[in-house]
Design a protein around this motif. Structure first.
Motif, PDB file in Angstrom:
ATOM      1  N   VAL A 242       0.377  -1.230  -0.361  1.00 44.96           N
ATOM      2  CA  VAL A 242      -0.131   0.154   0.054  1.00 44.96           C
ATOM      3  C   VAL A 242       0.684   1.184  -0.713  1.00 44.96           C
ATOM      4  O   VAL A 242       0.539   2.598  -0.912  1.00 44.96           O
ATOM      5  N   ALA A 243       2.584   1.104   0.589  1.00 50.95           N
ATOM      6  CA  ALA A 243       2.854   2.131   0.833  1.00 50.95           C
ATOM      7  C   ALA A 243       3.000   2.860  -1.115  1.00 50.95           C
ATOM      8  O   ALA A 243       3.387   4.056  -0.630  1.00 50.95           O
ATOM      9  N   PHE A 244       3.005   1.729  -1.951  1.00 51.29           N
ATOM     10  CA  PHE A 244       3.779   2.037  -3.273  1.00 51.29           C
ATOM     11  C   PHE A 244       2.637   3.313  -3.538  1.00 51.29           C
ATOM     12  O   PHE A 244       3.183   4.055  -4.003  1.00 51.29           O
ATOM     13  N   TRP A 245       1.367   2.899  -3.675  1.00 50.43           N
ATOM     14  CA  TRP A 245       0.736   4.135  -3.253  1.00 50.43           C
ATOM     15  C   TRP A 245       0.477   5.117  -3.049  1.00 50.43           C
ATOM     16  O   TRP A 245       0.416   6.222  -3.732  1.00 50.43           O
ATOM     17  N   PHE A 246       1.346   4.856  -1.900  1.00 50.43           N
ATOM     18  CA  PHE A 246       0.291   6.654  -1.034  1.00 50.43           C
ATOM     19  C   PHE A 246       2.235   7.162  -1.837  1.00 50.43           C
ATOM     20  O   PHE A 246       1.805   8.591  -2.039  1.00 50.43           O
ATOM     21  N   PHE A 247       2.853   6.684  -1.612  1.00 51.65           N
ATOM     22  CA  PHE A 247       4.419   7.390  -2.141  1.00 51.65           C
ATOM     23  C   PHE A 247       3.983   7.921  -3.576  1.00 51.65           C
ATOM     24  O   PHE A 247       4.237   8.713  -4.102  1.00 51.65           O
TER      25      PHE A 247
END
Length: 105
Positions: free
Chosen positions: A51-56
Motif C-alpha cells: 500500500v505504501a507504494f500507492w501512497f508514495f
C-alpha cells in the motif's frame, strides 16, 4: 570542459530555487515507492506491491504535477495527471477490498 561547467553551474546553482527543491522532493517520493516495492518483494520472494507504494505514488505524482504546472510543460502535466488517476484508483480498490473482507463473516 568550460561549456559543461557553465551548463552545470546554470542548471544546479543559478536556476536553483524553491521550485527545484519541490521537484527533488517529488522525485524522492517516486524513488521511495520503488525502494518500498523492492524491499517488500525481496522479503516475500515474489512480486509485491504494498500500500505504501500507492501512497508514495500519489505524493510524488501530486508534487510533480504542481511542479509541471509551474513549469508549464503540457507533456509532463498530462503524464502526471493521468498517473494520479491510476494511483488513486488502485488505492480505492485496496481500501474497498479491505472493507469488504472485514464485513464478511
Amino acid at each position: 570542459m568550460t561549456d559543461l561547467l557553465n551548463y552545470l553551474h546554470d542548471v544546479f546553482v543559478i536556476k536553483f530555487d524553491a521550485w527545484v527543491v519541490l521537484g527533488f522532493v517529488a522525485q524522492g517520493f517516486f524513488t521511495m515507492r520503488f525502494v518500498v516495492q523492492w524491499i517488500a518483494s525481496e522479503r516475500a520472494r515474489r512480486s509485491v506491491i504494498p500500500v505504501a507504494f500507492w501512497f508514495f505514488s500519489i505524493g510524488g505524482g501530486a508534487l510533480l504535477l504542481i511542479y509541471a504546472l509551474y513549469r508549464r510543460d503540457p507533456v509532463f502535466i498530462a503524464g502526471q495527471a493521468l498517473g494520479l488517476v491510476v494511483y488513486v484508483r488502485n488505492l480505492y480498490f485496496i481500501i474497498a477490498n479491505r472493507r469488504q473482507a472485514a464485513a464478511e463473516p
